[in-house]
Enzyme design. Sequence first.
Site, PDB file in Angstrom:
ATOM      1  NE  ARG A  74      -2.754   1.099   3.600  1.00  0.00           N
ATOM      2  CZ  ARG A  74      -3.701   1.206   4.537  1.00  0.00           C
ATOM      3  NH1 ARG A  74      -4.976   1.378   4.150  1.00  0.00           N
ATOM      4  NH2 ARG A  74      -3.408   1.124   5.810  1.00  0.00           N
ATOM      5  CG  ASP A 100      -4.292   3.110  11.605  1.00  0.00           C
ATOM      6  OD1 ASP A 100      -5.176   3.945  11.830  1.00  0.00           O
ATOM      7  OD2 ASP A 100      -4.452   2.168  10.803  1.00  0.00           O
TER       8      ASP A 100
HETATM    9  C1  LIG Z   1      -7.047   1.853   9.553  1.00  0.00           C
HETATM   10  C2  LIG Z   1      -6.117   0.946   8.918  1.00  0.00           C
HETATM   11  O1  LIG Z   1      -5.526   1.267   7.915  1.00  0.00           O
HETATM   12  S1  LIG Z   1      -5.821  -0.586   9.593  1.00  0.00           S
HETATM   13  C3  LIG Z   1      -4.299  -1.046   8.848  1.00  0.00           C
HETATM   14  C4  LIG Z   1      -3.165  -0.275   9.362  1.00  0.00           C
HETATM   15  N1  LIG Z   1      -2.837  -0.637  10.728  1.00  0.00           N
HETATM   16  C5  LIG Z   1      -2.087  -1.719  10.961  1.00  0.00           C
HETATM   17  O2  LIG Z   1      -1.667  -2.349  10.014  1.00  0.00           O
HETATM   18  C6  LIG Z   1      -1.789  -2.113  12.364  1.00  0.00           C
HETATM   19  C7  LIG Z   1      -1.045  -3.414  12.373  1.00  0.00           C
HETATM   20  N2  LIG Z   1      -0.762  -3.880  13.716  1.00  0.00           N
HETATM   21  C8  LIG Z   1       0.304  -3.484  14.412  1.00  0.00           C
HETATM   22  O3  LIG Z   1       1.070  -2.661  13.968  1.00  0.00           O
HETATM   23  C9  LIG Z   1       0.529  -4.129  15.744  1.00  0.00           C
HETATM   24  O4  LIG Z   1      -0.237  -5.286  15.864  1.00  0.00           O
HETATM   25  C10 LIG Z   1       0.205  -3.251  16.967  1.00  0.00           C
HETATM   26  C11 LIG Z   1       1.073  -2.003  16.905  1.00  0.00           C
HETATM   27  C12 LIG Z   1      -1.242  -2.852  16.969  1.00  0.00           C
HETATM   28  C13 LIG Z   1       0.540  -4.048  18.212  1.00  0.00           C
HETATM   29  O5  LIG Z   1       1.872  -4.442  18.102  1.00  0.00           O
HETATM   30  P1  LIG Z   1       2.661  -5.095  19.321  1.00  0.00           P
HETATM   31  O6  LIG Z   1       2.414  -4.235  20.530  1.00  0.00           O
HETATM   32  O7  LIG Z   1       4.062  -5.309  18.873  1.00  0.00           O
HETATM   33  O8  LIG Z   1       1.923  -6.456  19.498  1.00  0.00           O
HETATM   34  P2  LIG Z   1       2.429  -7.724  20.289  1.00  0.00           P
HETATM   35  O9  LIG Z   1       3.462  -7.365  21.318  1.00  0.00           O
HETATM   36  O10 LIG Z   1       1.237  -8.441  20.755  1.00  0.00           O
HETATM   37  O11 LIG Z   1       3.140  -8.566  19.129  1.00  0.00           O
HETATM   38  C14 LIG Z   1       3.415  -9.932  19.275  1.00  0.00           C
HETATM   39  C15 LIG Z   1       4.156 -10.405  18.063  1.00  0.00           C
HETATM   40  O12 LIG Z   1       3.315 -10.269  16.925  1.00  0.00           O
HETATM   41  C16 LIG Z   1       3.967  -9.483  15.924  1.00  0.00           C
HETATM   42  N3  LIG Z   1       2.966  -8.647  15.277  1.00  0.00           N
HETATM   43  C17 LIG Z   1       2.017  -7.881  15.850  1.00  0.00           C
HETATM   44  N4  LIG Z   1       1.272  -7.292  14.911  1.00  0.00           N
HETATM   45  C18 LIG Z   1       1.746  -7.703  13.719  1.00  0.00           C
HETATM   46  C19 LIG Z   1       1.378  -7.432  12.378  1.00  0.00           C
HETATM   47  N5  LIG Z   1       0.360  -6.628  12.088  1.00  0.00           N
HETATM   48  N6  LIG Z   1       2.081  -8.011  11.404  1.00  0.00           N
HETATM   49  C20 LIG Z   1       3.097  -8.822  11.689  1.00  0.00           C
HETATM   50  N7  LIG Z   1       3.502  -9.138  12.936  1.00  0.00           N
HETATM   51  C21 LIG Z   1       2.828  -8.572  13.936  1.00  0.00           C
HETATM   52  C22 LIG Z   1       4.965  -8.641  16.675  1.00  0.00           C
HETATM   53  O13 LIG Z   1       6.010  -8.254  15.787  1.00  0.00           O
HETATM   54  C23 LIG Z   1       5.424  -9.609  17.762  1.00  0.00           C
HETATM   55  O14 LIG Z   1       6.364 -10.493  17.166  1.00  0.00           O
HETATM   56  P3  LIG Z   1       7.490 -11.271  18.016  1.00  0.00           P
HETATM   57  O15 LIG Z   1       6.744 -12.178  18.962  1.00  0.00           O
HETATM   58  O16 LIG Z   1       8.260 -12.008  16.988  1.00  0.00           O
HETATM   59  O17 LIG Z   1       8.296 -10.233  18.734  1.00  0.00           O
HETATM   60  O1  LIG Z   2      -7.245   1.819   5.793  1.00  0.00           O
HETATM   61  C1  LIG Z   2      -8.189   1.451   6.418  1.00  0.00           C
HETATM   62  C2  LIG Z   2      -9.024   2.298   7.195  1.00  0.00           C
HETATM   63  O2  LIG Z   2      -9.938   1.784   7.866  1.00  0.00           O
HETATM   64  O3  LIG Z   2      -8.761   3.507   7.164  1.00  0.00           O
HETATM   65 MG   LIG Z   3      -7.174   4.042   5.763  1.00  0.00          MG
END
Ligand SMILES: CC(=O)SCCNC(=O)CCNC(=O)[C@H](O)C(C)(C)COP(=O)(O)OP(=O)(O)OC[C@H]1O[C@@H](n2cnc3c(N)ncnc32)[C@H](O)[C@@H]1OP(=O)(O)O
Ligand SMILES: O=CC(=O)O
Ligand SMILES: [Mg+2]
Length: 536
Positions: free
Chosen positions: A165, A448
């Site tokens: 993206r 986010d």
């Molecule tokens: C409105 C929108 O656009 S939605 C789309 C955009 N937003 C996103 O993509 C958010 C994605 N999610 C994240 O960034 C994270 O899950 C967070 C920041 C919310 C939480 O992250 P953390 O606090 O690190 O979570 P947590 O400690 O439970 O993570 C556990 C493990 O999962 C992994 N993990 C957590 N989320 C993700 C993810 N989305 N992708 C890959 N790995 C992940 C962490 O790297 C960690 O790995 P490790 O055990 O090897 O160290």
């Molecule tokens: O990118 C996704 C959203 O909900 O914003």
């Molecule tokens: Mg969005």
Amino acid sequence: MADTLDHRLQVAGPAGDRFDEILTPAALEFVAKLDNAFAGRRRDLLDARRRRRERIASGEEKLDFLPETRAIRNDTSWQVAPPAPGLEDRRVEITGPTDRKMTVNALNSGAKVWLADFEDATSPTWQNVVGGQLNLYDAIRRDIDFTDKGKRYTIGDDPATIVARPRGWHLVEKHVRIDGRPVSASLFDFGLYFFHNARRLVAKGSGPYFYLPKLESHHEARLWNDVFRFAQRELGLPRGTIRATVLIETITAAFEMDEILYELREHAAGLNAGRWDYIFSLIKTFGAAGSDFVLPDRADVTMTVPFMRAYTELLVQTCHKRGAHAIGGMAAFIPSKDPEVNATALEKVRQDKEREAGDGFDGSWVAHPGLVPVCREVFDEVLGGWPNQLGKLREDVVVTAEDLLDVASAGGEVTEQGLRNNINVALRYIDAWLRGTGAAAIFNLMEDAATAEIARCQVWQWLRNGTKLADGTAVTRELVTGWLDEELASIRADLGDGTRLSDAREIFVETALGEKLPSFLTTGAYARYLTSATVG
Ligand SMILES: CC(=O)SCCNC(=O)CCNC(=O)[C@H](O)C(C)(C)COP(=O)(O)OP(=O)(O)OC[C@H]1O[C@@H](n2cnc3c(N)ncnc32)[C@H](O)[C@@H]1OP(=O)(O)O
Ligand SMILES: O=CC(=O)O
Ligand SMILES: [Mg+2]
């Protein structure tokens, strides 16, 4: 680099480890060609956005399905391209930033697709955007193994399909300049990813796939389609190699779903219901339109309120009529170490995915690997042996312009807790963003750029409308600034030293408490705080 471009193109960002492998002369020349070809149209479209917003705000334009494109909507004969390899089955998609660890974890998460995010989940520091490209480059070549805190990270046998993206049209990449002006961040992110990886992905039986964020009209989709044609031609790849899923996450785009698919039809892979930016867009568009458009506390704007259901059901119907995938959005609940909180989060996500699967979506998003199983279980249940629900046409759905705009149907109320929560979350998120983290867990929810935009825009809207809280108190500047200082003090006590909370406060005051509502909190903040000294 070609002589002509050599003196016109300037990389102003600092050198980083292996950045030269991404910022090669040939790759930069490709980005420059894209920018030369499309920067002018991008600027015109951003101008058109601004003018349209003004017309809507002044009441000169009333949002409706466009009369001039009725023929496209009514023509039942056209369809989008068939699903490309790796995109036939999209029942679970994980999203996340492109840091090295997340890259490996997302690819191994068991999800069918990984949305590798340079938009909502990424703070666009120079390090993050070039480092993210490097991580994708290495992952695609399976050259990314590393060990961290004793844990081995290596890509498994059945990785998710990567869908990148790029940043939205509103953003620029200030560290790369052509003729002194910054390149479009969309073209920078798209161009580097495509240039380095498209041929390699095709050779592996996958392809260059993209999510397109924050589009406001089908004209913007046309621009992307032309960018794709140009890029494919430059690299000698057949037309239609690229596939793009468009996020329907602005209120204006909701009125142009058919048209957006039509513009991109040779490259279209589907639409996604980007709920958080959609809510942000509603507030931004109608923030000053009076109390009928005032949304209640963020927690009350759920996917089951009538105007959100109208939008998502129309999305499924539009997609399936055209053979395109309909992909659900992000429930903000994330796993927790606290078993009780965790159980609630899993149950909330399950309910969200059940509603989407029942509505006909072909798959949905999760924010965390721990949520992949619940999403998969729900979609396995409805899909049976099928890869998607394209056959579910939802001919029963009838959605009018009034349904999409019926913001008052949210009900709910504005409370002190809701207002304080918005202030608190916005400050915490902006602080994290300034420190290079674009997605953060705050109060057990994923936050986010899109959710933070809602938080600050709600404060602006309530202030603008002198909204009454549930206890009768009017939202005034004095009230908000008083609570801002209280929330700030409590966050400082919680986070300790090393924060960027003073800068976060300044950004919040500018983007939530000003006379005018700035279109994005990220644009000004990026220019002031995320660019290196070399950029000026
Ligand atoms: C409105 C929108 O656009 S939605 C789309 C955009 N937003 C996103 O993509 C958010 C994605 N999610 C994240 O960034 C994270 O899950 C967070 C920041 C919310 C939480 O992250 P953390 O606090 O690190 O979570 P947590 O400690 O439970 O993570 C556990 C493990 O999962 C992994 N993990 C957590 N989320 C993700 C993810 N989305 N992708 C890959 N790995 C992940 C962490 O790297 C960690 O790995 P490790 O055990 O090897 O160290
Ligand atoms: O990118 C996704 C959203 O909900 O914003
Ligand atoms: Mg969005």
